[in-house]
Design an enzyme around this catalytic site. Structure first.
Site, PDB file in Angstrom:
ATOM      1  N   ARG A  38       2.322   8.443   2.412  1.00 24.99           N
ATOM      2  CA  ARG A  38       1.294   9.232   1.699  1.00 24.99           C
ATOM      3  C   ARG A  38       0.013   9.294   2.517  1.00 24.99           C
ATOM      4  O   ARG A  38      -0.705  10.295   2.520  1.00 24.99           O
ATOM      5  CB  ARG A  38       1.059   8.654   0.320  1.00 24.99           C
ATOM      6  CG  ARG A  38       0.402   7.271   0.302  1.00 24.99           C
ATOM      7  CD  ARG A  38       0.294   6.740  -1.116  1.00 24.99           C
ATOM      8  NE  ARG A  38      -0.490   5.520  -1.236  1.00 24.99           N
ATOM      9  CZ  ARG A  38      -0.013   4.294  -1.048  1.00 24.99           C
ATOM     10  NH1 ARG A  38       1.254   4.132  -0.710  1.00 24.99           N
ATOM     11  NH2 ARG A  38      -0.785   3.229  -1.170  1.00 24.99           N
ATOM     12  N   ASP A  55      -2.882  -4.538   0.756  1.00 25.81           N
ATOM     13  CA  ASP A  55      -4.301  -4.903   0.696  1.00 25.81           C
ATOM     14  C   ASP A  55      -4.872  -4.729  -0.702  1.00 25.81           C
ATOM     15  O   ASP A  55      -5.724  -5.500  -1.129  1.00 25.81           O
ATOM     16  CB  ASP A  55      -5.087  -4.032   1.687  1.00 25.81           C
ATOM     17  CG  ASP A  55      -4.647  -4.302   3.121  1.00 25.81           C
ATOM     18  OD1 ASP A  55      -4.714  -3.404   3.955  1.00 25.81           O
ATOM     19  OD2 ASP A  55      -4.192  -5.428   3.382  1.00 25.81           O
ATOM     20  N   ASP A  79     -11.156  -1.418   0.421  1.00 23.41           N
ATOM     21  CA  ASP A  79      -9.880  -2.152   0.575  1.00 23.41           C
ATOM     22  C   ASP A  79      -8.736  -1.411  -0.098  1.00 23.41           C
ATOM     23  O   ASP A  79      -7.836  -2.017  -0.671  1.00 23.41           O
ATOM     24  CB  ASP A  79      -9.977  -3.562  -0.046  1.00 23.41           C
ATOM     25  CG  ASP A  79     -10.899  -4.451   0.767  1.00 23.41           C
ATOM     26  OD1 ASP A  79     -10.931  -5.654   0.512  1.00 23.41           O
ATOM     27  OD2 ASP A  79     -11.582  -3.919   1.651  1.00 23.41           O
ATOM     28  N   GLY A  80      -8.807  -0.087  -0.072  1.00 22.97           N
ATOM     29  CA  GLY A  80      -7.693   0.690  -0.625  1.00 22.97           C
ATOM     30  C   GLY A  80      -7.876   1.029  -2.088  1.00 22.97           C
ATOM     31  O   GLY A  80      -6.977   1.534  -2.723  1.00 22.97           O
ATOM     32  N   GLU A 107       3.459  -6.288 -14.169  1.00 22.61           N
ATOM     33  CA  GLU A 107       3.999  -5.165 -14.951  1.00 22.61           C
ATOM     34  C   GLU A 107       3.049  -3.987 -14.988  1.00 22.61           C
ATOM     35  O   GLU A 107       3.367  -2.926 -15.495  1.00 22.61           O
ATOM     36  CB  GLU A 107       4.280  -5.621 -16.400  1.00 22.61           C
ATOM     37  CG  GLU A 107       5.498  -6.531 -16.534  1.00 22.61           C
ATOM     38  CD  GLU A 107       5.175  -7.784 -17.342  1.00 22.61           C
ATOM     39  OE1 GLU A 107       5.838  -8.805 -17.096  1.00 22.61           O
ATOM     40  OE2 GLU A 107       4.255  -7.734 -18.168  1.00 22.61           O
ATOM     41  N   GLY A 134       2.432  -8.151  -1.563  1.00 26.99           N
ATOM     42  CA  GLY A 134       2.016  -6.749  -1.738  1.00 26.99           C
ATOM     43  C   GLY A 134       1.134  -6.348  -0.579  1.00 26.99           C
ATOM     44  O   GLY A 134       1.159  -6.967   0.477  1.00 26.99           O
TER      45      GLY A 134
HETATM   46  C1  LIG Z   1      -3.543  11.189  15.816  1.00 27.78           C
HETATM   47  C2  LIG Z   1      -3.188   9.854  15.208  1.00 27.78           C
HETATM   48  C3  LIG Z   1      -4.382   9.238  14.545  1.00 27.78           C
HETATM   49  C4  LIG Z   1      -4.024   7.896  13.959  1.00 27.78           C
HETATM   50  C5  LIG Z   1      -5.286   7.285  13.435  1.00 27.78           C
HETATM   51  C6  LIG Z   1      -4.979   5.912  12.901  1.00 27.78           C
HETATM   52  C7  LIG Z   1      -6.208   5.288  12.321  1.00 27.78           C
HETATM   53  C8  LIG Z   1      -5.732   4.202  11.419  1.00 27.78           C
HETATM   54  C9  LIG Z   1      -6.892   3.382  10.970  1.00 27.78           C
HETATM   55  C10 LIG Z   1      -6.349   2.369   9.988  1.00 27.78           C
HETATM   56  C11 LIG Z   1      -7.462   1.784   9.163  1.00 27.78           C
HETATM   57  C12 LIG Z   1      -6.841   0.843   8.178  1.00 27.78           C
HETATM   58  C13 LIG Z   1      -7.884   0.343   7.232  1.00 27.78           C
HETATM   59  C14 LIG Z   1      -7.165  -0.331   6.118  1.00 27.78           C
HETATM   60  C15 LIG Z   1      -7.446  -0.038   4.847  1.00 27.78           C
HETATM   61  C16 LIG Z   1      -6.621  -0.656   3.792  1.00 27.78           C
HETATM   62  O1  LIG Z   1      -7.329  -1.668   3.136  1.00 27.78           O
HETATM   63  C17 LIG Z   1      -6.221   0.432   2.790  1.00 27.78           C
HETATM   64  C18 LIG Z   1      -5.363  -0.142   1.685  1.00 27.78           C
HETATM   65  O2  LIG Z   1      -4.248  -0.704   2.236  1.00 27.78           O
HETATM   66  P1  LIG Z   1      -2.892  -0.840   1.302  1.00 27.78           P
HETATM   67  O3  LIG Z   1      -2.303   0.531   1.287  1.00 27.78           O
HETATM   68  O4  LIG Z   1      -2.047  -1.845   2.023  1.00 27.78           O
HETATM   69  O5  LIG Z   1      -3.327  -1.296  -0.075  1.00 27.78           O
HETATM   70  N1  LIG Z   1      -5.482   1.432   3.521  1.00 27.78           N
HETATM   71  C19 LIG Z   1      -6.001   2.661   3.652  1.00 27.78           C
HETATM   72  O6  LIG Z   1      -7.066   2.999   3.202  1.00 27.78           O
HETATM   73  C20 LIG Z   1      -5.156   3.626   4.427  1.00 27.78           C
HETATM   74  C21 LIG Z   1      -5.935   4.104   5.639  1.00 27.78           C
HETATM   75  C22 LIG Z   1      -4.938   4.689   6.593  1.00 27.78           C
HETATM   76  C23 LIG Z   1      -5.396   6.044   7.072  1.00 27.78           C
HETATM   77  C24 LIG Z   1      -4.381   6.601   8.002  1.00 27.78           C
HETATM   78  C25 LIG Z   1      -4.837   7.960   8.428  1.00 27.78           C
HETATM   79  C26 LIG Z   1      -3.815   8.618   9.277  1.00 27.78           C
HETATM   80  C27 LIG Z   1      -4.540   9.677  10.090  1.00 27.78           C
HETATM   81  C28 LIG Z   1      -3.643  10.767  10.488  1.00 27.78           C
HETATM   82  C29 LIG Z   1      -4.527  11.896  11.074  1.00 27.78           C
HETATM   83  C30 LIG Z   1      -3.679  12.758  11.928  1.00 27.78           C
HETATM   84  C31 LIG Z   1      -4.485  13.898  12.472  1.00 27.78           C
HETATM   85  C32 LIG Z   1      -3.570  14.781  13.289  1.00 27.78           C
HETATM   86  C33 LIG Z   1      -3.819  16.222  12.967  1.00 27.78           C
HETATM   87  C34 LIG Z   1      -2.839  17.160  13.628  1.00 27.78           C
HETATM   88  N1  LIG Z   2       3.285  -3.613 -11.554  1.00 23.57           N
HETATM   89  C1  LIG Z   2       2.357  -2.731 -11.134  1.00 23.57           C
HETATM   90  N2  LIG Z   2       2.412  -1.448 -11.542  1.00 23.57           N
HETATM   91  C2  LIG Z   2       1.498  -0.562 -11.100  1.00 23.57           C
HETATM   92  N3  LIG Z   2       0.486  -0.860 -10.242  1.00 23.57           N
HETATM   93  C3  LIG Z   2       0.408  -2.120  -9.822  1.00 23.57           C
HETATM   94  C4  LIG Z   2       1.325  -3.124 -10.233  1.00 23.57           C
HETATM   95  N4  LIG Z   2       0.968  -4.305  -9.648  1.00 23.57           N
HETATM   96  C5  LIG Z   2      -0.121  -4.045  -8.898  1.00 23.57           C
HETATM   97  N5  LIG Z   2      -0.454  -2.730  -8.983  1.00 23.57           N
HETATM   98  C6  LIG Z   2      -1.554  -2.010  -8.292  1.00 23.57           C
HETATM   99  O1  LIG Z   2      -0.972  -1.306  -7.190  1.00 23.57           O
HETATM  100  C7  LIG Z   2      -2.024  -1.032  -6.250  1.00 23.57           C
HETATM  101  C8  LIG Z   2      -1.481  -1.005  -4.852  1.00 23.57           C
HETATM  102  O2  LIG Z   2      -0.970  -2.250  -4.566  1.00 23.57           O
HETATM  103  P1  LIG Z   2      -0.645  -2.612  -3.019  1.00 23.57           P
HETATM  104  O3  LIG Z   2       0.188  -3.820  -3.036  1.00 23.57           O
HETATM  105  O4  LIG Z   2      -1.914  -2.617  -2.225  1.00 23.57           O
HETATM  106  O5  LIG Z   2       0.263  -1.400  -2.543  1.00 23.57           O
HETATM  107  P2  LIG Z   2      -0.118  -0.354  -1.390  1.00 23.57           P
HETATM  108  O6  LIG Z   2      -0.264  -1.139  -0.140  1.00 23.57           O
HETATM  109  O7  LIG Z   2       1.049   0.574  -1.382  1.00 23.57           O
HETATM  110  O8  LIG Z   2      -1.405   0.288  -1.832  1.00 23.57           O
HETATM  111  C9  LIG Z   2      -3.049  -2.117  -6.457  1.00 23.57           C
HETATM  112  O9  LIG Z   2      -4.269  -1.480  -6.806  1.00 23.57           O
HETATM  113  C10 LIG Z   2      -2.541  -2.938  -7.624  1.00 23.57           C
HETATM  114  O10 LIG Z   2      -3.608  -3.234  -8.534  1.00 23.57           O
END
Ligand SMILES: CCCCCCCCCCCCC/C=C/[C@@H](O)[C@H](COP(=O)(O)O)NC(=O)CCCCCCCCCCCCCCC
Ligand SMILES: Nc1ncnc2c1ncn2[C@@H]1O[C@H](COP(=O)(O)OP(=O)(O)O)[C@@H](O)[C@H]1O
Ligand SMILES: [Ca+2]
Length: 500
Positions: free
Chosen positions: A261, A148, A441-442, A121, A146
């Site tokens: 986003r 990361d 880790d996000g 919640e 869910g």
């Molecule tokens: C030109 C295309 C460039 C694409 C670049 C892709 C790089 C992606 C690297 C992905 C790293 C993922 C690391 C994961 C981290 C996660 O723990 C963490 C949390 O995950 P959750 O949302 O499931 O809770 N996720 C994140 O921090 C999100 C990282 C993703 C970043 C994506 C960035 C997109 C970049 C776009 C740049 C485009 C530039 C083009 C300009 C014209």
């Molecule tokens: N019911 C909830 N309402 C709001 N935030 C929550 C809820 N349950 C978990 N969260 C939080 O949401 C965040 C993102 O969760 P996650 O599953 O990683 O989604 P995303 O991959 O979109 O970031 C986590 O930090 C978690 O603590």
């Protein structure tokens, strides 16, 4: 589920068998049958649940088969029977509940797994429940529905509970953490899902559910992050400062956009092109643990080296690098995800006691774009003059300027003339003075100066357990074949002859 030498069987049912031309009722012969659900590997690491129906000539034989199958199943002690499931309805595209109910619950039920489901919640609801109320003795595992961030929340809850139960103070930097005996299953329903993707090879909920059902497990490194000896967080995937920290900080206010986003904030961070001054110091891993640029991705090869390295004295000494960085990323695993199928560090191992530290120095936007683009194809993203990567066991980061308080609003910061798309208080376009935040880790860390170390994994133990499990399965198959031997003539399947 036949995936690894076991099967689920249901009480035999009377089943009429019709032969002859379609549309005509041929003579009926009574047979007895039972369905066996088994895991079938399909393309791109995806698994599906298939069904084969066995038929026998008598009810007794049918019962005997079901009995033998059930006995073999009971030998597989690594299979969960009772799970505690936390669903984050808020993460990803906010489909966590639907994904669980439509894709996972039916398969768990087929496999005879009972699950207590908690739909969270609020943020940290799962962590708090795990740390205080959950009666963990009655479960064989915890499931995270869910992304990361949710996995990280459950990891923190489980680790905190385990240390509390064992009277270990996890805030003490040198504390030897007690291992958690419960496994965490991940049903991908987030925005990046890189932990699921990097361990299973896909972010498909049914595939993950089937891995959970057959009791698969994969050990993982856990980094602990401290700031001046105060424990901040654990990390299992990415610790990113600069680019990925700015992307996360900016995206937090756009959660209503779901996974997109990150792309919007990613473009903004890219255009802003901030760089940050600071000092990175790190302790390289022993040479025999491979290097981020080698293509060796075989855990087994690593394990043999790991056995030998246990006796090797750590010959490496700390290295120090000062500079201006666009991004500082510590990949504890490949961080492969749909956006980047190979990940930030394709050769990073999951449970080798090291992390790959990637330093991207100040460069032109075009060069940085080329570097980013290589994450989406098979080109080597480390093959740039401004990129260096090290396999490390520990590292520290100290920003050059003392960390300013995170200002609430923009007005107090001197404006940089020209283009400044980043509107958030935490991220500005003043390259030299500003601080980024760590993406752990996000989740956002509110300290730039951190000390990171790897919790060393007793990989030897894990491998021994795997070998024992393999032996179990072979035994199971042999006894199953023996049972078949007596009656293989009377047995046939209507879908396919199952390899026992
Ligand atoms: C030109 C295309 C460039 C694409 C670049 C892709 C790089 C992606 C690297 C992905 C790293 C993922 C690391 C994961 C981290 C996660 O723990 C963490 C949390 O995950 P959750 O949302 O499931 O809770 N996720 C994140 O921090 C999100 C990282 C993703 C970043 C994506 C960035 C997109 C970049 C776009 C740049 C485009 C530039 C083009 C300009 C014209
Ligand atoms: N019911 C909830 N309402 C709001 N935030 C929550 C809820 N349950 C978990 N969260 C939080 O949401 C965040 C993102 O969760 P996650 O599953 O990683 O989604 P995303 O991959 O979109 O970031 C986590 O930090 C978690 O603590
Ligand atoms: Ca690792």
């Amino acid at each position: 589920f036949w995936g690894h030498g076991a099967a689920i069987a249901y009480p035999g049912c009377l089943w009429e068998q019709r032969q002859g031309h379609p549309g005509q009722f041929a003579s009926l012969s009574q047979v007895f049958c039972f369905p066996v659900f088994y895991v079938k590997r399909t393309k791109n690491h995806q698994w599906r649940c298939n069904e084969a129906t066995f038929s026998c000539s008598s009810a007794e034989l049918c019962e005997q088969w079901i009995q033998v199958t059930r006995e073999q199943l009971s030998l597989l002690t690594n299979r969960p029977k009772r799970l505690l499931v936390y669903i984050n309805p808020f993460g990803g595209k906010r489909r966590g509940k639907r994904i669980y109910e439509e894709k996972v619950a039916p398969v768990f039920q087929q496999a005879g797994i009972s699950a207590d489901v908690i739909v969270t919640e609020r943020a940290n609801h799962a962590r708090d429940h795990l740390t205080t109320e959950a009666n963990l003795q009655q479960y064989d595992g915890v499931v995270c529905v869910g992304g990361d961030g949710m996995f990280s929340e459950i990891l923190h809850g489980l680790v905190a509970r385990t240390q509390n139960d064992n009277k270990v103070d996890q805030n003490r930097p040198g504390a030897e953490l007690k291992p958690c005996m419960l496994r965490i299953g991940i049903i991908p329903a987030g925005s990046t899902d890189c932990i699921c993707f990097a361990t299973v090879g896909t972010n498909d909920p049914v595939t993950s559910a089937l891995h959970i059902i057959i009791g698969d497990s994969q050990p993982m490194d856990v980094c602990s992050v401290h700031h001046n000896d105060v424990f901040l967080r654990y990390s299992v995937s990415l610790l990113g400062y600069g680019f990925y920290g700015d992307v996360l900080a900016d995206s937090e206010k756009k959660r209503w956009l779901g996974p997109a986003r990150y792309d919007l904030s990613g473009v903004k961070a890219f255009l802003c092109h901030n760089y940050y001054k600071g000092t990175v110091s790190f302790l390289p891993a022993e040479d025999n643990l491979g290097h981020p640029r080698d293509k060796m991705q075989f855990l087994c090869l690593l394990v043999s080296k790991w056995f030998h390295s246990c006796v090797a004295v750590s010959s490496s000494s700390w290295k120090v690098i000062c500079g201006k960085f666009i991004a500082i990323n510590a990949a504890n695993m490949s961080c492969a995800c749909p956006r980047s199928p190979k990940g930030l560090s394709p050769s990073a191992h999951l449970a080798d006691g090291t992390a790959d530290l990637i330093l991207v120095r100040k460069c032109s936007r075009l060069d940085f774009f080329r570097h980013l683009l290589r994450h989406t194809n098979t080109d080597d993203q480390f093959d740039h003059s401004f990129v260096e990567v090290h396999r490390v066991k520990k590292f520290h980061f100290e920003p050059l300027d003392p960390q300013p308080l995170l200002l609430e609003n923009q007005s107090e910061l001197p404006k940089k003339p020209g283009f400044c798309p980043m509107g958030s208080a935490q991220t500005t376009c003043i390259p030299s003075a500003a601080h980024s935040s760590w993406n752990c880790d996000g989740e956002i860390l509110h300290h730039a100066a951190i000390q990171v170390r790897l919790a060393i994994h007793n990989i030897a133990e894990t491998v021994k357990r795997k070998i024992k499990l393999r032996l179990h399965l072979i035994t199971a198959k042999v006894s199953c074949l023996k049972a078949l031997g007596k009656t293989d003539s009377a047995l046939m399947t209507h879908n396919s002859l199952l390899k026992c």
